[in-house]
Motif scaffolding. Structure first.
Motif, short mmCIF file in Angstrom:
data_model
loop_
_atom_site.label_atom_id
_atom_site.label_comp_id
_atom_site.label_asym_id
_atom_site.label_seq_id
_atom_site.Cartn_x
_atom_site.Cartn_y
_atom_site.Cartn_z
N GLU A 1 0.83 -1.21 0.00
CA GLU A 1 0.00 0.00 0.00
C GLU A 1 0.86 1.26 0.00
OE1 GLU A 1 -2.50 -0.72 3.40
OE2 GLU A 1 -3.97 -1.84 2.21
N ARG A 2 1.95 1.24 0.76
CA ARG A 2 2.86 2.39 0.80
C ARG A 2 3.50 2.64 -0.56
NH1 ARG A 2 6.75 1.08 4.85
NH2 ARG A 2 5.00 0.49 6.11
N LEU A 3 3.94 1.56 -1.23
CA LEU A 3 4.54 1.69 -2.56
C LEU A 3 3.51 2.20 -3.56
CD1 LEU A 3 6.98 1.34 -4.40
CD2 LEU A 3 6.29 -1.05 -4.74
N TYR A 4 2.28 1.72 -3.44
CA TYR A 4 1.21 2.18 -4.32
C TYR A 4 0.99 3.68 -4.18
CZ TYR A 4 -3.55 2.87 -6.08
OH TYR A 4 -4.67 3.33 -6.76
N LEU A 5 0.89 4.16 -2.94
CA LEU A 5 0.68 5.58 -2.71
C LEU A 5 1.85 6.40 -3.24
CD1 LEU A 5 -0.84 5.53 0.88
CD2 LEU A 5 -2.04 5.95 -1.28
N LYS A 6 3.05 5.89 -3.05
CA LYS A 6 4.25 6.58 -3.56
C LYS A 6 4.23 6.65 -5.09
CE LYS A 6 9.25 6.19 -3.11
NZ LYS A 6 10.34 5.34 -2.59
#
Length: 73
Positions: free
Chosen positions: A65-70
């Motif tokens: 999820e963090r990579l997606y938001l980034k």
């Protein structure tokens, strides 16, 4: 019962499958496996096996999820 409106949550309404498909399209399995070191991205990767693992593993899901938001910035 009405669904809760979450205007400040960019993940609201986005499925884990959609997140994973976006990341695979953007990075490919090899780079995704380099960025997030989990076996389901590096050994015979598939959407189905990755979703199964991510749904059971909160720390891995959080990284995805963090990579997606980034990737959206």
């Amino acid at each position: 019962m009405m669904p809760e409106h979450q205007p400040n949550n960019p993940l609201h309404g986005v499925t884990l499958k959609a997140i994973l498909e976006h990341l695979v399209e953007l990075y490919g399995w090899d780079e995704l496996g380099d960025r997030i070191r989990i076996n389901s991205f590096n050994t015979n990767p598939s959407i189905k096996s990755s979703l199964t693992f991510l749904r059971k593993t909160p720390w891995a899901r959080e990284k995805v999820e963090r990579l997606y938001l980034k990737s959206l910035k």
